[in-house]
Design a protein around this motif. Structure first.
Motif, PDB file in Angstrom:
ATOM      1  N   SER A   1      -1.058 -16.942   0.109  1.00 38.85           N
ATOM      2  CA  SER A   1      -1.213 -17.503  -1.105  1.00 38.85           C
ATOM      3  C   SER A   1      -0.932 -16.565  -2.147  1.00 38.85           C
ATOM      4  O   SER A   1      -1.578 -16.573  -3.193  1.00 38.85           O
ATOM      5  CB  SER A   1      -2.856 -17.955  -1.118  1.00 38.85           C
ATOM      6  OG  SER A   1      -3.239 -18.545  -0.126  1.00 38.85           O
ATOM      7  N   GLY A   2      -0.170 -15.646  -1.873  1.00 42.24           N
ATOM      8  CA  GLY A   2       0.427 -14.572  -2.984  1.00 42.24           C
ATOM      9  C   GLY A   2      -0.378 -13.457  -2.936  1.00 42.24           C
ATOM     10  O   GLY A   2       0.028 -12.413  -3.623  1.00 42.24           O
ATOM     11  N   ALA A   3      -1.376 -12.958  -2.001  1.00 42.69           N
ATOM     12  CA  ALA A   3      -1.926 -11.739  -1.952  1.00 42.69           C
ATOM     13  C   ALA A   3      -1.216 -10.483  -2.014  1.00 42.69           C
ATOM     14  O   ALA A   3      -1.375  -9.666  -2.464  1.00 42.69           O
ATOM     15  CB  ALA A   3      -3.090 -11.899  -0.651  1.00 42.69           C
ATOM     16  N   SER A   4      -0.020 -10.585  -1.095  1.00 40.72           N
ATOM     17  CA  SER A   4       0.526  -9.366  -0.828  1.00 40.72           C
ATOM     18  C   SER A   4       1.140  -8.970  -2.193  1.00 40.72           C
ATOM     19  O   SER A   4       1.452  -7.986  -2.609  1.00 40.72           O
ATOM     20  CB  SER A   4       1.643  -9.395   0.293  1.00 40.72           C
ATOM     21  OG  SER A   4       2.582 -10.732   0.246  1.00 40.72           O
TER      22      SER A   4
ATOM     23  N   VAL B   1      -2.671  -3.242  -7.926  1.00 39.58           N
ATOM     24  CA  VAL B   1      -3.364  -2.088  -7.444  1.00 39.58           C
ATOM     25  C   VAL B   1      -2.293  -1.402  -6.550  1.00 39.58           C
ATOM     26  O   VAL B   1      -2.490   0.162  -6.312  1.00 39.58           O
ATOM     27  CB  VAL B   1      -4.256  -2.174  -6.376  1.00 39.58           C
ATOM     28  CG1 VAL B   1      -5.604  -3.235  -7.061  1.00 39.58           C
ATOM     29  CG2 VAL B   1      -4.078  -2.986  -5.259  1.00 39.58           C
ATOM     30  N   GLY B   2      -1.071  -1.601  -6.567  1.00 38.30           N
ATOM     31  CA  GLY B   2      -0.022  -0.655  -5.641  1.00 38.30           C
ATOM     32  C   GLY B   2       0.109  -0.791  -4.505  1.00 38.30           C
ATOM     33  O   GLY B   2      -0.643  -1.393  -3.615  1.00 38.30           O
ATOM     34  N   ASP B   3       1.288  -0.331  -4.109  1.00 34.88           N
ATOM     35  CA  ASP B   3       1.472  -0.591  -2.586  1.00 34.88           C
ATOM     36  C   ASP B   3       0.278   0.271  -1.581  1.00 34.88           C
ATOM     37  O   ASP B   3       0.158  -0.437  -0.561  1.00 34.88           O
ATOM     38  CB  ASP B   3       2.597   0.167  -2.404  1.00 34.88           C
ATOM     39  CG  ASP B   3       3.180  -0.045  -0.976  1.00 34.88           C
ATOM     40  OD1 ASP B   3       3.550  -0.966  -0.221  1.00 34.88           O
ATOM     41  OD2 ASP B   3       3.067   0.870  -0.101  1.00 34.88           O
ATOM     42  N   VAL B   4      -0.132   1.458  -1.831  1.00 29.40           N
ATOM     43  CA  VAL B   4      -0.943   2.202  -1.168  1.00 29.40           C
ATOM     44  C   VAL B   4      -2.234   1.573  -0.867  1.00 29.40           C
ATOM     45  O   VAL B   4      -2.771   1.361   0.308  1.00 29.40           O
ATOM     46  CB  VAL B   4      -1.005   3.717  -1.512  1.00 29.40           C
ATOM     47  CG1 VAL B   4      -2.302   4.373  -0.714  1.00 29.40           C
ATOM     48  CG2 VAL B   4       0.136   4.355  -1.515  1.00 29.40           C
TER      49      VAL B   4
ATOM     50  N   GLY C   1      -2.938  -1.652  -2.001  1.00 33.35           N
ATOM     51  CA  GLY C   1      -2.691  -2.905  -1.458  1.00 33.35           C
ATOM     52  C   GLY C   1      -2.409  -3.022  -0.109  1.00 33.35           C
ATOM     53  O   GLY C   1      -3.124  -3.990   0.859  1.00 33.35           O
ATOM     54  N   ARG C   2      -1.660  -2.110   0.627  1.00 28.61           N
ATOM     55  CA  ARG C   2      -1.558  -2.248   1.932  1.00 28.61           C
ATOM     56  C   ARG C   2      -2.677  -1.817   2.783  1.00 28.61           C
ATOM     57  O   ARG C   2      -3.191  -2.555   3.704  1.00 28.61           O
ATOM     58  CB  ARG C   2      -0.361  -1.225   2.347  1.00 28.61           C
ATOM     59  CG  ARG C   2      -0.025  -1.067   3.515  1.00 28.61           C
ATOM     60  CD  ARG C   2       1.143   0.030   3.805  1.00 28.61           C
ATOM     61  NE  ARG C   2       2.291  -0.045   2.929  1.00 28.61           N
ATOM     62  CZ  ARG C   2       3.465  -0.454   3.228  1.00 28.61           C
ATOM     63  NH1 ARG C   2       3.534  -0.889   4.515  1.00 28.61           N
ATOM     64  NH2 ARG C   2       4.570  -0.739   2.455  1.00 28.61           N
ATOM     65  N   ALA C   3      -3.438  -0.935   2.283  1.00 25.24           N
ATOM     66  CA  ALA C   3      -4.913  -0.604   2.932  1.00 25.24           C
ATOM     67  C   ALA C   3      -5.827  -1.762   2.989  1.00 25.24           C
ATOM     68  O   ALA C   3      -6.385  -1.921   4.047  1.00 25.24           O
ATOM     69  CB  ALA C   3      -5.398   0.621   2.538  1.00 25.24           C
ATOM     70  N   LEU C   4      -5.824  -2.389   1.828  1.00 22.61           N
ATOM     71  CA  LEU C   4      -6.681  -3.519   1.648  1.00 22.61           C
ATOM     72  C   LEU C   4      -6.161  -4.726   2.751  1.00 22.61           C
ATOM     73  O   LEU C   4      -7.113  -5.316   3.449  1.00 22.61           O
ATOM     74  CB  LEU C   4      -6.958  -4.024   0.328  1.00 22.61           C
ATOM     75  CG  LEU C   4      -7.533  -3.193  -0.578  1.00 22.61           C
ATOM     76  CD1 LEU C   4      -7.424  -3.965  -2.101  1.00 22.61           C
ATOM     77  CD2 LEU C   4      -8.929  -2.820  -0.244  1.00 22.61           C
ATOM     78  N   ALA C   5      -5.154  -5.008   2.940  1.00 26.45           N
ATOM     79  CA  ALA C   5      -4.645  -5.878   3.829  1.00 26.45           C
ATOM     80  C   ALA C   5      -4.911  -5.559   5.240  1.00 26.45           C
ATOM     81  O   ALA C   5      -5.100  -6.437   6.087  1.00 26.45           O
ATOM     82  CB  ALA C   5      -3.135  -6.237   3.645  1.00 26.45           C
ATOM     83  N   LEU C   6      -4.480  -4.265   5.779  1.00 30.13           N
ATOM     84  CA  LEU C   6      -4.668  -3.812   6.873  1.00 30.13           C
ATOM     85  C   LEU C   6      -5.913  -3.898   7.482  1.00 30.13           C
ATOM     86  O   LEU C   6      -6.334  -3.988   8.587  1.00 30.13           O
ATOM     87  CB  LEU C   6      -3.983  -2.386   7.076  1.00 30.13           C
ATOM     88  CG  LEU C   6      -2.358  -2.325   6.958  1.00 30.13           C
ATOM     89  CD1 LEU C   6      -1.737  -1.085   6.895  1.00 30.13           C
ATOM     90  CD2 LEU C   6      -1.490  -3.417   8.212  1.00 30.13           C
ATOM     91  N   LEU C   7      -6.841  -3.182   6.615  1.00 32.76           N
ATOM     92  CA  LEU C   7      -8.217  -3.124   6.869  1.00 32.76           C
ATOM     93  C   LEU C   7      -9.331  -4.293   6.889  1.00 32.76           C
ATOM     94  O   LEU C   7     -10.285  -4.437   7.500  1.00 32.76           O
ATOM     95  CB  LEU C   7      -8.890  -1.904   6.209  1.00 32.76           C
ATOM     96  CG  LEU C   7      -8.286  -0.544   6.507  1.00 32.76           C
ATOM     97  CD1 LEU C   7      -8.764   0.404   5.424  1.00 32.76           C
ATOM     98  CD2 LEU C   7      -8.376   0.070   7.885  1.00 32.76           C
ATOM     99  N   GLY C   8      -8.983  -5.045   5.877  1.00 36.08           N
ATOM    100  CA  GLY C   8      -9.827  -6.199   5.492  1.00 36.08           C
ATOM    101  C   GLY C   8     -11.120  -5.834   5.039  1.00 36.08           C
ATOM    102  O   GLY C   8     -12.215  -6.556   5.090  1.00 36.08           O
ATOM    103  N   ASP C   9     -11.239  -4.748   4.604  1.00 35.87           N
ATOM    104  CA  ASP C   9     -12.643  -4.233   3.893  1.00 35.87           C
ATOM    105  C   ASP C   9     -12.861  -4.973   2.299  1.00 35.87           C
ATOM    106  O   ASP C   9     -11.704  -5.499   1.926  1.00 35.87           O
ATOM    107  CB  ASP C   9     -12.518  -2.634   3.626  1.00 35.87           C
ATOM    108  CG  ASP C   9     -12.579  -1.964   4.876  1.00 35.87           C
ATOM    109  OD1 ASP C   9     -12.923  -2.552   5.923  1.00 35.87           O
ATOM    110  OD2 ASP C   9     -12.325  -0.715   4.709  1.00 35.87           O
TER     111      ASP C   9
END
Length: 261
Positions: free
Chosen positions: A144-147, A154-157, A159-167
């Motif tokens: 749904s466009g999240a990435s 919020v930037g790659d760093v 954004g990537r952490a939010l997607a990988l951790l699910g926090d």
């Protein structure tokens, strides 16, 4: 109970995700009705803004994990079709609309629900709300466009952490990071959303649509391409009744009175 509620106000419309007992979790038929509500607002020349919110304690918990999306003995579900046909089409409609969309996030926005909020032009969130990229928690990737939204806000760093951790990201942290426009007191959320809607109602509609077009194109354009697009849209704006009214109001030292088109 209707899972999508629509309220029409003076120049703006509120669309409410209305499955409060399920934290407004999404089902395909519900998204069909959401898309229809978006299309109806788009087609109504009297409507100048849309507020998207949720009923009850949550904004949207994302996709309902019902029988149609669960693996069975017959094989896995077709989640590509689910994403493309429903979730992504709703996001496309919001981003392509001439209308400014205001997300009033009243509680948790998770998975596709977070993406629906981030697709809007303004995101206001109650301070008790949070945003969760919940996909990884059940072995899925963001959709749904999240990435796209997160890497740009919020930037790659981060954004990537939010997607990988699910926090979960609390609303005030989301505002500090630039993920959303503002975090407000829970009791002020809908009043603040209405203030924004009324500002958009009073704004020049063609300029608002042009601004949305510019910001949609900017991430993939070179500077020269963007300058060309700005020049073209500025030329169109300069020929509009809104510009004539804006200049006249400036000369007369009064508030401009822009009319629906």
């Amino acid at each position: 109970m209707d899972d999508i509620l629509v309220e029409t106000h003076d120049g703006w419309r509120k669309i409410v995700l209305n499955r409060p007992a399920m934290m407004n979790a999404l089902a395909p038929a519900m998204i069909d009705r959401l898309i229809s509500a978006i299309d109806a607002a788009e087609a109504d020349s009297a409507i100048r803004a849309v507020v998207l919110t949720g009923a009850g304690r949550g904004f949207c918990a994302g996709q309902e994990l019902g029988a149609d999306v669960m693996p069975t003995e017959a094989g896995p579900p077709d989640l590509r079709q689910l994403a493309d046909t429903w979730h992504h089409e709703a996001v496309r409609r919001i981003r392509a609309s001439r209308l400014p969309f205001i997300a009033a996030v009243n509680g948790v926005a998770a998975g596709a629900g977070a993406s629906f909020a981030l697709a809007c032009d303004f995101v206001l969130a109650a301070k008790s709300a949070s945003f969760v990229q919940a996909f990884v928690r059940i072995g899925l990737v963001p959709d749904s466009g999240a990435s796209w939204f997160l890497s740009r806000s919020v930037g790659d760093v981060r954004g990537r952490a939010l997607a990988l951790l699910g926090d979960a990201v609390p609303a005030e942290q989301a505002a500090a990071w630039g993920m959303i426009w503002r975090a407000v007191d829970d009791t002020d959320l809908m009043a603040e959303a209405e203030v924004l809607a009324l500002r958009m109602v009073a704004a020049p509609a063609e300029a608002i649509a042009g601004i949305k077009t510019l910001f949609a194109a900017a991430p993939s354009n070179t500077l020269h391409q963007q300058l060309d697009l700005e020049a073209r849209l500025q030329g169109e704006a300069g020929r509009s009744a809104d510009f004539a009214e804006g200049v006249q109001a400036f000369r007369e030292k009064r508030v401009p009175r822009y009319r629906p088109h």
